[in-house]
Design an enzyme around this catalytic site. Sequence first.
Site, PDB file in Angstrom:
ATOM      1  N   GLU A  36       0.883  -1.133   0.009  1.00 30.15           N
ATOM      2  CA  GLU A  36       0.081  -0.059  -0.147  1.00 30.15           C
ATOM      3  C   GLU A  36       0.893   1.241   0.089  1.00 30.15           C
ATOM      4  OE1 GLU A  36      -2.869   0.679   3.453  1.00 30.15           O
ATOM      5  OE2 GLU A  36      -3.551   2.339   2.568  1.00 30.15           O
ATOM      6  N   ARG A 262       5.072 -12.440   9.963  1.00 29.94           N
ATOM      7  CA  ARG A 262       5.883 -11.331   9.703  1.00 29.94           C
ATOM      8  C   ARG A 262       7.227 -11.480  10.364  1.00 29.94           C
ATOM      9  NH1 ARG A 262       2.429  -7.140   9.540  1.00 29.94           N
ATOM     10  NH2 ARG A 262       3.857  -5.654   9.995  1.00 29.94           N
ATOM     11  N   LYS A 272       4.437   0.384   9.550  1.00 27.26           N
ATOM     12  CA  LYS A 272       4.259   1.904   8.675  1.00 27.26           C
ATOM     13  C   LYS A 272       3.706   2.926   9.567  1.00 27.26           C
ATOM     14  CE  LYS A 272       3.028   0.067   4.775  1.00 27.26           C
ATOM     15  NZ  LYS A 272       2.274  -0.003   3.519  1.00 27.26           N
TER      16      LYS A 272
HETATM   17  P1  ATP Z   1       2.817  -2.216   8.020  1.00 20.74           P
HETATM   18  O1  ATP Z   1       2.209  -3.441   9.084  1.00 20.74           O
HETATM   19  O2  ATP Z   1       4.129  -1.886   8.211  1.00 20.74           O
HETATM   20  O3  ATP Z   1       2.107  -0.874   7.923  1.00 20.74           O
HETATM   21  P2  ATP Z   1       1.474  -3.387   6.076  1.00 20.74           P
HETATM   22  O4  ATP Z   1       1.244  -4.762   6.181  1.00 20.74           O
HETATM   23  O5  ATP Z   1       0.520  -2.457   6.148  1.00 20.74           O
HETATM   24  O6  ATP Z   1       2.835  -3.083   6.667  1.00 20.74           O
HETATM   25  P3  ATP Z   1       1.557  -3.426   3.085  1.00 20.74           P
HETATM   26  O7  ATP Z   1       2.116  -2.324   2.108  1.00 20.74           O
HETATM   27  O8  ATP Z   1       0.262  -3.791   3.092  1.00 20.74           O
HETATM   28  O9  ATP Z   1       2.114  -2.958   4.520  1.00 20.74           O
HETATM   29  O10 ATP Z   1       2.489  -4.499   2.852  1.00 20.74           O
HETATM   30  C1  ATP Z   1       2.840  -5.136   1.604  1.00 20.74           C
HETATM   31  C2  ATP Z   1       3.301  -6.467   2.104  1.00 20.74           C
HETATM   32  O11 ATP Z   1       4.287  -6.650   2.834  1.00 20.74           O
HETATM   33  C3  ATP Z   1       1.946  -7.366   2.331  1.00 20.74           C
HETATM   34  O12 ATP Z   1       1.812  -8.525   1.727  1.00 20.74           O
HETATM   35  C4  ATP Z   1       2.470  -7.442   3.883  1.00 20.74           C
HETATM   36  O13 ATP Z   1       1.927  -8.628   4.523  1.00 20.74           O
HETATM   37  C5  ATP Z   1       4.018  -7.568   3.826  1.00 20.74           C
HETATM   38  N1  ATP Z   1       4.611  -7.399   5.142  1.00 20.74           N
HETATM   39  C6  ATP Z   1       4.465  -6.223   5.786  1.00 20.74           C
HETATM   40  N2  ATP Z   1       5.211  -6.075   6.979  1.00 20.74           N
HETATM   41  C7  ATP Z   1       5.872  -7.271   6.977  1.00 20.74           C
HETATM   42  C8  ATP Z   1       6.825  -7.731   7.828  1.00 20.74           C
HETATM   43  N3  ATP Z   1       7.269  -7.136   8.975  1.00 20.74           N
HETATM   44  N4  ATP Z   1       7.323  -9.183   7.527  1.00 20.74           N
HETATM   45  C9  ATP Z   1       6.979  -9.741   6.381  1.00 20.74           C
HETATM   46  N5  ATP Z   1       6.082  -9.174   5.425  1.00 20.74           N
HETATM   47  C10 ATP Z   1       5.655  -7.836   5.797  1.00 20.74           C
HETATM   48 MG    MG Z   2      -1.281  -3.994   4.715  1.00 20.24          MG
END
Ligand code: ATP
Ligand code: MG
Length: 557
Positions: A36, A262, A272
């Site tokens: 995102e 994760r 984020k």
């Molecule tokens: P955050 O929790 O940092 O806001 P998010 O999941 O909202 O991260 P996205 O941009 O939606 O951020 O993430 C893109 C991809 O990265 C998703 O498939 C998510 O599952 C993966 N991802 C995000 N954080 C992690 C992490 N700490 N370890 C592994 N994969 C991750």
């Molecule tokens: Mg997300």
Amino acid sequence: MTVDAAEPGRDFIRDIVQADLDAKRHTAVVTRFPPEPNGYLHIGHAKSICLNFGIAAEFGGRCHLRFDDTNPAKEEQEYIDAIEHDVRWLGFDWGEHLYHASDYFDQIYAWAEHLIQAGKAYVDDQTPDEMRAARGTLTEPGRNSPFRDRAVAENLDLFRRMKAGEFPNGARVLRAKIDMAAGNINLRDPAIYRIVHAAHPRTGTSWCIYPTYDFAHGQSDAIEHITHSICTLEFEDHKPLYEWFLENLPVPSKPRQYEFARLNITYTVLSKRMLTQFVRDGHVTGWDDPRMPTLAGIRRRGVPAAALRDFVGRIGVARANSTVDVAMFDACVRELLNKTASRYMAVLRPLKVVIENYPDGQVEQLDAVNNPEDPAAGTRQVPFAREIYVERDDFMENPPKKFYRLAPGKEVRLRYAYFITCREIVKDANGEVTELRCTYDPASRGGNSPDGRKVQATLHWVSASHGVTCDVRVYNPLFTRPDPGAAGDIIADLNPNSLEVLKDVVIEPALVNVGPEPVQFERQGYFCRDADSTDTRLVFNRTVGLRDTWAKVQAGG
Ligand code: ATP
Ligand code: MG
């Protein structure tokens, strides 16, 4: 700390992919990385990128980069550009497969109308508070909305008017009509379209209603013929909904979702939302502050992409949540840079040494090895003269027993140069040591013992008249606790000593011309030139120290 060599890449997701290919359930594997664009990528995302692009490469398939841009209120072009740059930097290429959930807004909208027509979606006029109150809890079922049984025609009319911009934000939502008593709260008539009057980075003001993550994600996967939709464990509870949409819509393919744990790292925040707050509130200088766990931050700190890929390979992929020691990340960086980085001498906290019996005005060019790990890196010359700087920490007036470095009467080796002996200490009015008067043994040129006598320390040094003064920024973890925020207030856990700026650092002249690649400052660690450097003032970032000293500092040692 050392790290075991990486296992040849095998994990439960790769096993599933292999089994699917063996059983001919798919002819080719198609994955996607779906960020995102509401912030910069961090090390956690690197795990997901390496997994998705890695699987595609290993199994001869492809991986899409898809921006999950369904929430224009938080998304910006700056983030889109940064994400593309970061994925490339990490070493991956999506080729022509760059997509956006917003590319599918027309199709997703049509599918929403499809659900309405099938009596499987309705427009709800309840306020957000009313909807929340009616949702129930983990132990109690929810209550049906008074608008749940609206006629199809009325739903269609209202939904179209939502789209036409007739209603303000939050006035109505479109909900899937599933089951308000479902054990899984995600199935209790989830919102699938919301009114958001905000310009979108790509579609501008064409839309004022946007699909929710749940209503956009799986359908985007289906449109792109994704075979394995790999996500983190927090989406496990969304999987029944993901599948409900695929079953109830005329989608062109049926992707399957798989979840993995994760990445969490000690002393590090990988969210984020929190990282955005640190940037916004000025706790760091920006998304690329070298203390940040963002790819932009660690890149600026000097971490090579290959070290990050190596780290991700070593931590592996599993379904059980766990936390990786930040020392393991540092070890991967150190291990790579040990092989690649050229060595130089730099004195971080200088103390002047005058070599009394060295001829005034004489300069010798001494040979120094660029990288003992890489003979091809060759040698360079380092100027030596009567006045040099050594590290203040390498001298003690009243040393304890095991202190082998400079002290009154003690002899040490200056790397590549000579043996010197400390003869006299010069102090200022406050009793601060300002200078050491030493003598050298001319027979020890090159740092070789002239008669077999041993010294117990070899110090780095820089010629006072040839050295160049610069700034060095030493970074420590951004947080004082391994589990930031666990005590409630994450801001209170910020490390007041996360950045230490050294202003009097003296570097050997050859360092003036180094490029952006990290180098080793002998006995100190790995450093790289920061973009804040100017023609008149160099700035270096410490990428990582030579040893894990932080653990000791924390233990009070
Ligand atoms: P955050 O929790 O940092 O806001 P998010 O999941 O909202 O991260 P996205 O941009 O939606 O951020 O993430 C893109 C991809 O990265 C998703 O498939 C998510 O599952 C993966 N991802 C995000 N954080 C992690 C992490 N700490 N370890 C592994 N994969 C991750
Ligand atoms: Mg997300």
